[in-house]
Write a protein that holds these residues in place. Structure first.
Motif, short mmCIF file in Angstrom:
data_model
loop_
_atom_site.label_atom_id
_atom_site.label_comp_id
_atom_site.label_asym_id
_atom_site.label_seq_id
_atom_site.Cartn_x
_atom_site.Cartn_y
_atom_site.Cartn_z
N ARG A 221 -7.53 1.40 7.51
CA ARG A 221 -7.58 2.80 7.10
C ARG A 221 -7.20 3.62 8.33
O ARG A 221 -7.45 3.20 9.45
N GLU A 226 -6.38 5.44 3.00
CA GLU A 226 -5.89 4.08 2.84
C GLU A 226 -4.39 4.09 3.07
O GLU A 226 -3.66 4.82 2.41
N THR A 227 -3.95 3.28 4.03
CA THR A 227 -2.50 3.21 4.29
C THR A 227 -1.94 1.88 3.82
O THR A 227 -0.74 1.71 3.77
N ALA A 229 -1.62 -0.62 5.39
CA ALA A 229 -1.01 -1.33 6.51
C ALA A 229 -2.04 -2.30 7.10
O ALA A 229 -3.25 -2.13 6.93
N PHE A 236 1.76 -5.33 4.60
CA PHE A 236 0.86 -4.43 3.88
C PHE A 236 0.09 -5.21 2.82
O PHE A 236 0.60 -6.21 2.28
N ARG A 261 1.19 3.88 -4.02
CA ARG A 261 0.81 4.40 -2.70
C ARG A 261 1.21 3.42 -1.60
O ARG A 261 1.62 3.83 -0.50
N SER A 265 3.68 3.99 1.68
CA SER A 265 3.41 3.57 3.06
C SER A 265 4.56 2.73 3.61
O SER A 265 4.98 2.90 4.76
N ARG A 268 7.50 4.86 4.44
CA ARG A 268 7.27 5.62 5.67
C ARG A 268 7.38 4.71 6.90
O ARG A 268 7.89 5.12 7.94
N SER A 274 5.11 9.18 9.96
CA SER A 274 3.66 9.03 9.85
C SER A 274 3.25 8.40 8.52
O SER A 274 3.74 8.78 7.45
N LEU A 275 2.32 7.45 8.59
CA LEU A 275 1.82 6.84 7.36
C LEU A 275 0.80 7.73 6.66
O LEU A 275 0.47 7.50 5.50
N THR A 276 0.27 8.71 7.38
CA THR A 276 -0.85 9.47 6.82
C THR A 276 -0.52 10.92 6.48
O THR A 276 -1.19 11.51 5.64
N ARG A 279 -1.08 13.17 2.86
CA ARG A 279 -1.38 12.23 1.77
C ARG A 279 -2.84 12.30 1.30
O ARG A 279 -3.29 11.39 0.61
#
Ligand code: SF4
Ligand code: SF4
Ligand code: SF4
Length: 538
Positions: A221, A226-227, A229, A236, A261, A265, A268, A274-276, A279
Motif C-alpha cells: 500500500r 492500494e497500488t 505493486a 503486481f 485498478r 497501476s 502508470r 505516480s502510482l497514487t 486515485r
C-alpha cells in the motif's frame, strides 16, 4: 480571488460528489445517466454509459451483487432502485457497435496470470490502452469463481462479453499453470513463459490453495492506497491472491474493479508516473453528497412480468422514474438567480475566478457576478454554509479596481444613490420646535420616494412612542455603492451620514429599511441604530 480561495469554494460545494449508489459501486457506473437514458427509452445510451465502467456488461448486469442498491437512498424510504435490472434492460435492448482499442498500439507486453474476472478485467483494460497482453489460465476455461455454482448462465454471459473483446490484443492461453514461486522478476516470467519480453506482470490467480506455492511477495500500500505493486519492480498482485477477500465475500464487481485498478497501476508503472496521484476515489467510498429526502413519498417498485427476461421498456421506465437522481442543489431551490444561470456554485466559483483572471477573451461571468442580490439566502440552506454573496461582492470590487466593471451594470442604481443623497433630496433636522433629538427616523430612499404618506404616518407614530424629540433623516444609506463594488462611494456616503448624526447629538437612528439596518450594522457600527419594527412592536 486567489486560486486557493477558488479551491476552498470548490471543496465546499459538494454538488459534484457522486450519489451514494455510484460511490458504493466498485466501478462507479454513472447510474443517474443510465436512469435518464432508460426514462428516455435511449437504451443504447444507457448501455454505452454502463460499458464505460466495465466491458463485462452481461456478466455484471446478470450477476452483480449490486452494492449500489444497498447504498441507494430509496432503500430507506421504500425499496432501492433496481439498478442492476436497469443495466440489464440496457444491455438487452441497447445495440451498440463493438469498440476496439482506444489508443495506439504500444510496444510493451504485460503478462496476466489468472483468468478469473480480476485478471480478465485487467487484461482487457490494458489492451484497450494499447498494450499487448498475454493471459495464462491454468484451467480449461476462463471465468474463475464466476462459474462456481452458476456455470451455464455465467458461461453464456461471459462468452457474450468476450466475443466483442476478441478484437483487443489479448492472447489467452488455457491449461498453462505458472509456478508462482518463480515469479521473482519480469525477466524471470519472460524466461519461464518463453517470451521475448515482459514489461509487467499481474498475478491474479485467485485464492491460493495449499497445493499451490504462493507468490513470494505481498502487494504494497502507498499513502493509504492500494497500488497492487509489490517490492519486485513490475510485478503486481490483485484479487483474492492478495488474501484481502475471504471466499464468502467474493463479489464479481469487486473482482472486476480490482482488475481495473491494477491495470491503472500497471499503466502508470509503464508510463513511469505516480502510482497514487489522484486515485483516492477508486473503489467504493463514502460520498459527501447531501440529498434532501424530506417530502419524498414511498413508491412501489415497478412490477416485472417476466423475471427471467427482465424489465420491458415500460416497466423499466416506471422503475427509472422512482430514482431521485440524488443531488444537493439546495441553494438553487431558494435562489432564482442561481438557478437562472444554469449551473451551481462549484461551477460558478470557477467562472468567477476565470472572469477575474482572464487576460484575453471574453469575461462571460459579468452578468452572473452582478446579478446576485447579496442576500446570503444560499448560505442559510447550504449543508456546508457556502455563501455566494461575498464571492460576488469581492468579484465586483476587483472588477472596479481592475477598471473592468462595465459602466452600464450599476449606473442606474448609482445615479439613484447620487440623487437620493443630493441637496435636493436630503433632509436632516430635529422635530419642529425642538433643539435636540433622542432618536432620528431614517425611512430610507425607497420608502420615502415611493410612499411619502406612509413616512408621515410612521413619523407621527414614532413620536407617540418615543416622545416628541424624534428627528428626521431623508437620505440613502449607500447600499447601491456597496452592490456596485464602489467602496469609495460607500465610504463617502457613510461619512456624510455619520457627520450628520454627530451634529444632531448622536441620537439613535430608527431605520425602516432592512438594507439600511444591514449597512449601518456592518459598516457604521459606531452609529447607534434600531429597527423601526422593533420599536413599533415594543
Ligand atoms: S455494476 Fe453492480 S454495483 Fe455497479 S451500478 Fe451496476 S449493479 Fe450496481
Ligand atoms: S435514488 Fe437513484 S440516484 Fe439516489 S441513490 Fe438511489 S439509485 Fe442512486
Ligand atoms: S447548497 Fe448549493 S452551494 Fe451548497 S453544497 Fe449544495 S449545491 Fe453547493
Amino acid at each position: 480571488m486567489k486560486s486557493t480561495d477558488l479551491a476552498k469554494l470548490e471543496e465546499q460545494c459538494i454538488q459534484d460528489w457522486e450519489p451514494p449508489c455510484v460511490a458504493a459501486c466498485p466501478v462507479h457506473v454513472d447510474i443517474r445517466g443510465v436512469v435518464r437514458a432508460v426514462r428516455d427509452g435511449a437504451f443504447a445510451t444507457g448501455r454505452n454509459l454502463f460499458a464505460k465502467a466495465t466491458p463485462f456488461v452481461r456478466v455484471v448486469s446478470e450477476f452483480c451483487d449490486a452494492p449500489c442498491q444497498r447504498a441507494c437512498h430509496r432503500a430507506a424510504i421504500d425499496q432501492a432502485i433496481g439498478v442492476r435490472e436497469l443495466e440489464r434492460v440496457c444491455v438487452r435492448l441497447g445495440a451498440v457497435p463493438p469498440a476496439g482499442p482506444s489508443r495506439a498500439a504500444k510496444t510493451q507486453t504485460v503478462v496476466v496470470i489468472g483468468g478469473g474476472l480480476c485478471g480478465l478485467s485487467a487484461a482487457f483494460d490494458l489492451a484497450r490502452k494499447g498494450y499487448a497482453v498475454k493471459l495464462y489460465e491454468r484451467g480449461s476455461e476462463v471465468g474463475g469463481r464466476l462459474l462456481t455454482g452458476r456455470a451455464a448462465a455465467a458461461r453464456a454471459a461471459l462468452a457474450a462479453d468476450l466475443e466483442p473483446l476478441a478484437r483487443f490484443p489479448v492472447s489467452i492461453r488455457l491449461g498453462r499453470s505458472v509456478d508462482l514461486a518463480e515469479v521473482v522478476s519480469t525477466e524471470s516470467v519472460a524466461a519461464l513463459l518463453d517470451l521475448p519480453a515482459c514489461d509487467a506482470v499481474l498475478v491474479a490467480t485467485g485464492t491460493a490453495d495449499s497445493s499451490t506455492p504462493g507468490v513470494p511477495v505481498e502487494a504494497n500500500r502507498a499513502e493509504g492506497l492500494e497500488t497492487f505493486a509489490t517490492d519486485l519492480p513490475g510485478v503486481f498482485l490483485a484479487g483474492d491472491v492478495r488474501g484481502a477477500d475471504s471466499p464468502a465475500s467474493w463479489s464479481p464487481i469487486a473482482a472486476i474493479s480490482e482488475g481495473r485498478r491494477a491495470a491503472t497501476s500497471i499503466e502508470r508503472f509503464l508510463q513511469k508516473v505516480s502510482l497514487t496521484y489522484g486515485r483516492s476515489l477508486e473503489g467504493p467510498y463514502e460520498t459527501r453528497l447531501f440529498t434532501d429526502l424530506s417530502g419524498v413519498s414511498p413508491e412501489s417498485p415497478a412490477a416485472m412480468a417476466d423475471a427471467a427476461r427482465g424489465f420491458d421498456p415500460d416497466e423499466a421506465r416506471a422503475e427509472a422514474e422512482r430514482c431521485l437522481l440524488c443531488a444537493c442543489l439546495e441553494c438553487l431551490k431558494v435562489c432564482p438567480y442561481l438557478e437562472k444561470h444554469g449551473s451551481y456554485p462549484r461551477v460558478y466559483a470557477r467562472r468567477v475566478y476565470n472572469n477575474l483572471t482572464v487576460t484575453k477573451g471574453n469575461r462571460t461571468a459579468n452578468r452572473f457576478i452582478n446579478s446576485c442580490s447579496l442576500c446570503g439566502l444560499c448560505a442559510e440552506v447550504c449543508p456546508t454554509d457556502l455563501n455566494m454573496a461575498p464571492v460576488c461582492l469581492e468579484a465586483r470590487r476587483t472588477m472596479v479596481a481592475q477598471g473592468k466593471m462595465p459602466p452600464s451594470v450599476h449606473d442606474f442604481a448609482l445615479e439613484e444613490l447620487r440623487r437620493a443623497n443630493s441637496e435636493a433630496c436630503t433632509l436632516l433636522r430635529h422635530a419642529p420646535g425642538r433643539q435636540k433629538s433622542t432618536h432620528v427616523f431614517m425611512p430610507g430612499c425607497q420608502l420615502a420616494a415611493s410612499r411619502p404618506d406612509s413616512v408621515a404616518i410612521l413619523y407621527a407614530r414614532l413620536r407617540e412612542r418615543l416622545g416628541p424629540e424624534v428627528g428626521l433623516m431623508l437620505r440613502c444609506c449607500g447600499a447601491p455603492a456597496e452592490w456596485a463594488g464602489r467602496e469609495d462611494l460607500l465610504e463617502t456616503s457613510l461619512a456624510t451620514l455619520r457627520e450628520g448624526v454627530q451634529k444632531m447629538g448622536n441620537p439613535t437612528v430608527v431605520v425602516a429599511c432592512p438594507t439600511c439596518a444591514d449597512i449601518l450594522g456592518r459598516r457604521a457600527p459606531d452609529v447607534t441604530s434600531v429597527s423601526l419594527y422593533e420599536v413599533l412592536a415594543a
